[in-house]
Design an enzyme around this catalytic site. Structure first.
Site, mmCIF file in Angstrom:
data_model
loop_
_atom_site.group_PDB
_atom_site.id
_atom_site.type_symbol
_atom_site.label_atom_id
_atom_site.label_comp_id
_atom_site.label_asym_id
_atom_site.label_seq_id
_atom_site.Cartn_x
_atom_site.Cartn_y
_atom_site.Cartn_z
ATOM 1 N N GLU A 244 56.267 35.217 -21.917
ATOM 2 C CA GLU A 244 54.454 34.862 -21.422
ATOM 3 C C GLU A 244 53.823 35.768 -22.608
ATOM 4 O O GLU A 244 53.930 36.952 -22.557
ATOM 5 C CB GLU A 244 54.008 35.370 -20.228
ATOM 6 N N GLU B 167 48.239 31.172 -11.553
ATOM 7 C CA GLU B 167 48.592 32.211 -11.023
ATOM 8 C C GLU B 167 47.304 32.795 -10.062
ATOM 9 O O GLU B 167 46.289 32.386 -10.113
ATOM 10 C CB GLU B 167 48.842 33.157 -12.184
HETATM 11 P P1 C2E Z 1 50.210 38.760 -15.737
HETATM 12 O O1 C2E Z 1 51.081 38.610 -16.781
HETATM 13 O O2 C2E Z 1 48.784 37.824 -15.866
HETATM 14 O O3 C2E Z 1 50.638 39.008 -14.100
HETATM 15 C C1 C2E Z 1 50.005 38.732 -13.281
HETATM 16 C C2 C2E Z 1 49.264 39.886 -12.372
HETATM 17 O O4 C2E Z 1 48.907 39.234 -11.295
HETATM 18 C C3 C2E Z 1 50.419 40.636 -11.916
HETATM 19 O O5 C2E Z 1 49.780 42.153 -11.970
HETATM 20 C C4 C2E Z 1 50.536 40.310 -10.622
HETATM 21 O O6 C2E Z 1 50.989 41.277 -9.680
HETATM 22 C C5 C2E Z 1 49.274 39.997 -10.238
HETATM 23 N N1 C2E Z 1 49.030 38.955 -9.246
HETATM 24 C C6 C2E Z 1 50.049 38.025 -8.770
HETATM 25 N N2 C2E Z 1 49.568 37.199 -8.001
HETATM 26 C C7 C2E Z 1 48.372 37.565 -7.421
HETATM 27 C C8 C2E Z 1 47.311 37.374 -6.470
HETATM 28 O O7 C2E Z 1 47.534 36.238 -5.627
HETATM 29 N N3 C2E Z 1 46.410 37.945 -6.209
HETATM 30 C C9 C2E Z 1 46.091 39.056 -7.323
HETATM 31 N N4 C2E Z 1 45.075 39.713 -6.920
HETATM 32 N N5 C2E Z 1 46.990 39.582 -8.002
HETATM 33 C C10 C2E Z 1 47.935 38.772 -8.194
HETATM 34 P P2 C2E Z 1 50.429 43.306 -12.494
HETATM 35 O O8 C2E Z 1 51.759 43.278 -12.034
HETATM 36 O O9 C2E Z 1 49.592 44.540 -12.078
HETATM 37 O O10 C2E Z 1 50.513 43.010 -13.960
HETATM 38 C C11 C2E Z 1 49.398 43.081 -14.739
HETATM 39 C C12 C2E Z 1 49.558 42.524 -16.067
HETATM 40 O O11 C2E Z 1 50.098 43.762 -17.082
HETATM 41 C C13 C2E Z 1 49.943 41.410 -16.249
HETATM 42 O O12 C2E Z 1 49.305 40.318 -16.102
HETATM 43 C C14 C2E Z 1 50.620 41.461 -17.698
HETATM 44 O O13 C2E Z 1 49.613 41.028 -18.738
HETATM 45 C C15 C2E Z 1 50.848 43.039 -18.023
HETATM 46 N N6 C2E Z 1 52.273 43.157 -17.778
HETATM 47 C C16 C2E Z 1 53.171 43.249 -16.765
HETATM 48 N N7 C2E Z 1 54.347 43.480 -17.123
HETATM 49 C C17 C2E Z 1 54.559 43.611 -18.508
HETATM 50 C C18 C2E Z 1 55.497 43.651 -19.383
HETATM 51 O O14 C2E Z 1 56.656 43.885 -19.020
HETATM 52 N N8 C2E Z 1 55.029 43.755 -20.660
HETATM 53 C C19 C2E Z 1 53.674 43.476 -21.150
HETATM 54 N N9 C2E Z 1 53.696 43.494 -22.367
HETATM 55 N N10 C2E Z 1 52.805 43.161 -20.204
HETATM 56 C C20 C2E Z 1 53.253 43.223 -18.949
HETATM 57 MG MG MG Z 2 52.186 37.085 -17.149
HETATM 58 MG MG MG Z 3 48.299 36.048 -16.038
#
Ligand code: C2E
Ligand code: MG
Ligand code: MG
Length: 400
Positions: A267, A354
């Site tokens: 992604e 999402e």
């Molecule tokens: P993303 O890739 O768009 O991941 C979706 C985020 O939305 C995740 O937050 C997830 O926990 C959250 N989410 C999922 N379903 C819902 C929902 O129904 N409601 C709400 N309010 N939130 C929901 P998370 O885990 O805090 O991650 C935030 C962002 O951080 C991710 O957005 C991604 O851009 C980045 N990220 C996470 N893991 C990695 C990684 O391993 N590498 C990189 N480069 N970026 C990462």
């Molecule tokens: Mg993602």
């Molecule tokens: Mg996303």
């Protein structure tokens, strides 16, 4: 070590093993001894007691509530000062438990392999350092610097959680998204929002991605052994994609982990860091040729623009949660979703919504023929070992 003023609990489903452990602790002079045959029983004992115990000896493989889940409750609710793990499980699971426990300030006294002897038990007890329980809540925003991040990588404090992606049409679990969490000793769990950008700036996001991809492949294999074959999406920052050798490295890493790049969807996430667009496009094309799926994350925001769609061989489009939110009542959000789905359809891209949080959002996106749902309505991100159990429990909503 004098155990007479301490309370020690043994959580073990195997009767003989539990009695033997209790007897050894009694012989060592333990003050108060508590016992339980599974995590659930142990938790209710601890909660009723209302006061943390000093040491818990805990098996990992138990019915009702396994040891990993039990320890994460104990850690988060500060029900004990320290734990020692008794287990015959593989080392990677033990490492996860240890990392989780430490993040919450729980002392980890060691692991005891089965069958264990008095010598191993004594070694664990000797590691116990009595102290007051740190009661302050974990503060995710606490200061940290590049050295903390580097040490975190070295000490394996970064773990992936997984959030299911299910088919709107069949309800089946088709994949998961890997989402990083930092289990920082003494600070609890820190979400990526707080550290990804800094890791990008410090050049640490590529090593992080490699660590997470390795963990993800490990789980894909473990789930497949239990009959759950699926894809995993891993977020990859544009910043990683400026390095021309990354396509080969990720390919080799996945192969060496015993998986196939076809099981992995990368992604591509937005970044504020300046990037070399030509290089990135080249690397994306090569990753696609090697079999990786490519997803455009957070479609409709920031860099995730139409221009990218025409240049990159994407296979999937993820509709950003800001549009999914309130789409049943917000006509504009609905219009953006419809247009995005139409575009994806014409470009033959898989579509994922999402941030699906409610039944109304589920129904709307399903009626618009979006293919996959991801969001709290389906499940929150969870540790990898919980995925098979969650799949057993999951039931898609009945037809409206
Ligand atoms: P993303 O890739 O768009 O991941 C979706 C985020 O939305 C995740 O937050 C997830 O926990 C959250 N989410 C999922 N379903 C819902 C929902 O129904 N409601 C709400 N309010 N939130 C929901 P998370 O885990 O805090 O991650 C935030 C962002 O951080 C991710 O957005 C991604 O851009 C980045 N990220 C996470 N893991 C990695 C990684 O391993 N590498 C990189 N480069 N970026 C990462
Ligand atoms: Mg993602
Ligand atoms: Mg996303």
């Amino acid at each position: 070590m004098d155990l007479s003023s301490y309370t020690v609990m043994v959580v073990e489903d195997h009767d003989f093993q539990r009695r033997m452990t209790l007897q050894m602790l009694k012989d060592m002079g333990a003050g108060v001894l508590l016992e339980a045959a599974n995590g659930r029983a142990a938790l209710s004992l601890l909660v009723d007691r209302g006061e943390p115990v000093d040491i818990i000896f805990c098996d990992l493989d138990m019915p009702e509530m396994d040891g990993v889940e039990f320890i994460s409750h104990v850690a988060q609710d500060q029900l004990a000062q320290s734990i020692a793990v008794i287990s015959a499980m593989e080392i990677s699971i033990l490492n996860t438990v240890e990392t989780m426990a430490k993040a919450y300030g729980l002392q980890v006294l060691g692991t005891i392999s089965k069958p264990f002897d008095l010598h191993e038990l004594t070694r664990c007890v000797a590691n116990f350092q009595p102290k007051g329980i740190a009661l302050e809540a974990s503060h995710a925003g606490a200061e940290f610097n590049v050295e903390d991040l580097k040490r975190g990588l070295k000490e394996r404090e970064f773990l992936t959680f997984f959030q299911p992606k299910v088919s709107f049409a069949t309800g089946e679990v088709e994949g998961v998204e890997a989402l990083v969490r930092w289990f920082r000793p003494g600070y609890g769990v820190i979400t990526p929002f707080h550290f990804i950008r800094q890791m990008e700036l410090e050049g640490l996001v590529t090593p992080l991605t490699e660590v997470l991809l390795t963990q993800t492949c490990g789980y894909l294999k473990a789930w497949a052994r239990r009959g759950h074959v699926m894809t995993a999406s891993v977020n990859i920052s544009m910043h990683c994609l400026e390095d021309v050798s990354i396509a080969d490295r990720l390919h080799d890493l996945v192969k060496e982990s015993g998986c196939d790049p076809k099981q992995i969807i990368l992604e591509v996430t937005e970044t504020e860091v300046m990037i070399d667009v030509a290089k990135v496009l080249n690397v994306l094309a090569r990753l696609r040729l090697k079999g990786f799926g490519l997803s455009i994350d957070d479609f409709g925001t920031g860099y995730s623009s139409l221009q990218q769609l025409s240049n990159v061989p994407f296979t999937e489009l993820k509709i950003d949660q800001s549009f999914v939110k309130d789409s049943p009542t917000q006509a504009r959000h609905r219009t953006i979703i419809e247009t995005s789905l139409d575009l994806a359809h014409k470009l033959k891209l898989k579509t994922v919504a999402e941030g699906v949080e409610s039944r109304a959002e589920w129904d709307l996106l399903k009626s618009l023929e979006c293919q996959q749902a991801q969001g709290y309505f389906v499940a929150r991100p969870m540790p990898g070992h919980q995925i098979p159990e969650w799949i057993q429990m999951w039931q898609a909503p009945e037809e409206a």
